[in-house]
Design a protein around this motif. Sequence first.
Motif, short mmCIF file in Angstrom:
data_model
loop_
_atom_site.label_atom_id
_atom_site.label_comp_id
_atom_site.label_asym_id
_atom_site.label_seq_id
_atom_site.Cartn_x
_atom_site.Cartn_y
_atom_site.Cartn_z
N ARG A 177 -34.92 51.26 -38.05
CA ARG A 177 -34.56 50.22 -37.00
C ARG A 177 -33.00 49.87 -37.15
O ARG A 177 -32.57 49.62 -38.47
CB ARG A 177 -35.46 49.09 -37.31
N TRP A 178 -32.30 50.04 -36.25
CA TRP A 178 -30.68 49.60 -36.37
C TRP A 178 -30.64 48.48 -36.85
O TRP A 178 -29.52 48.06 -37.76
CB TRP A 178 -29.70 49.79 -35.27
N GLN A 179 -31.35 47.33 -36.60
CA GLN A 179 -31.23 46.08 -36.96
C GLN A 179 -31.48 45.70 -38.50
O GLN A 179 -31.06 44.76 -39.11
CB GLN A 179 -32.38 45.07 -36.36
N ASP A 180 -31.88 46.80 -39.23
CA ASP A 180 -32.29 46.60 -40.63
C ASP A 180 -31.04 47.23 -41.25
O ASP A 180 -31.13 47.30 -42.74
CB ASP A 180 -33.55 47.32 -41.05
N VAL A 181 -30.28 47.95 -40.60
CA VAL A 181 -28.84 48.48 -41.34
C VAL A 181 -27.64 47.61 -41.26
O VAL A 181 -27.41 46.87 -40.13
CB VAL A 181 -28.26 49.65 -40.47
#
Length: 522
Positions: A177-181
């Motif tokens: 998930r990009w939100q976790d990067v």
Amino acid sequence: MSSMRIMISRAAASRVLSSVGKLPEEVERAVLLSRSTFGNIRTMASKAITIENINPNILKLEYAVRGPLVIRAAEIEKELEKGAKKPFKRVIKANIGDAHAMGQVPITFIRQVLACVSYPELIDKGDFPADVKQRARDILGACGGGSVGSYSASHGIELVRRHAADYIARRDGHPARWQDVCLSSGASTAIKNCLQLLCNDVGGKKSGVMIPIPQYPLYSASLAEYGLEQVGYYLDEKTNWGLSTEELERSLKEAQKHCNVRALVVINPGNPTGQVLTRENIEAVLRFAREHRLFVFADEVYQDNVYADGSQFFSFKKVLRELGPEFGELELASFMSVSKGYMGECGLRGGWVELVGMEPDVQANLYKCVSAMLCPTVLGQTAVDCVAKPPAKGEPSYDLWIKEKTAVLDSLKERAKMIVETFNQMQGFKCNIVQGAMYAFPSISLPPRAVDAARAARQAPDVFYAFRLLEETGICVVPGTGFGQYPGTYHFRTTILPQPALLKEMLDIFKAFHEKFTKEYS
């Protein structure tokens, strides 16, 4: 004594001097000394921050790779510039993993994109490949006002975070998930941000963090700075710096007597030790972490730097996902950087952390903490984008990119082999194979007389050896004392980064020095 009383004492001393004229030499020296002492005390008393009231954690903090030896190396460079006569003509800085400083040529694609985003007129006027120009347009389009001089979101440009998530998914074969990067100014900043989450006593005990010994000094320095307890576990030099769960259990059990162990750091490939963990080893570590409810810090910044036949990089995230749903609650932070690998872009300060299994409220508060630092450098984020989404096969920049990448990694592989072979030919040296990363960490047996001389000089034996090496050859390495080592053993860390000709020269000089040193103290 108050500063007022000190001022009166100084005035009284001046009146005495003026009234009696010339004093005997020893008396005059005493009066001048008192003036100096009074003045220093007055200065200290008038300062809000003194060495007595400074944050004690700062006093404990040490960072070996930029410590006293490196300071002395810089002084020697200045002495050479001024014409000082030395038994060498230059300082070779093998103390730090700074690839470009040691002659590595930047990757063309990265620098072309950086040029275009920094000076957008080049997009239309410059003679750059079409994919470079399009990448620059995409990044500028994601920047406020179309300029890399604007702030980005605190956790990084969304476009770059999405590309980093795509990179992780391609690498592991599992979604990300990009939100976790969260992007950062190098991996170090991301590591410190996550460590801050642990700055809380639990049940009246400090929070403890398990780190490998030998370790990268960022960890010991950061733990000291934040008042966290360092819990060391030893890597096994006899099994090429192997990581055993038996040693993890021993370390944890011992530490639980005085702190709450809440996190485990693993560096893979290893710094300073150069080992690459097997998949089975990673599985065992994750089982240990799950059993003891530990937050895992996976320092994976050298994931491109794997050289030894039979060695392969497996990310902790990949292995975690493939261990099954019962591991879904395990918390993991995985760190990556553009400073290492084949890129070596240390000065641009670009990196990221992927957060796995973290409670949403905790992650939100981490991002809140990150927002207080405004944002990572946007040029660093641009470099991250070029690494996360390199040229694809068939694109104009691909052939040159893959040629340069391969050349850098092939050369590092040869240098890793060269450095191990040379050290193992030297009397008293034992150097494990460098499976990955950018360093060798050989052990050295020092003659008893050299150990005695070190004690007389009030230095650790490996520090004594490293200072002699620097002063007599100009070669700067970092003593094993700065990384931690098994009691009674001596080591030093050297990079494999000097270009092949310079590395051969360095090793020849090193060999001659060691023979002379051994003969002197045998």
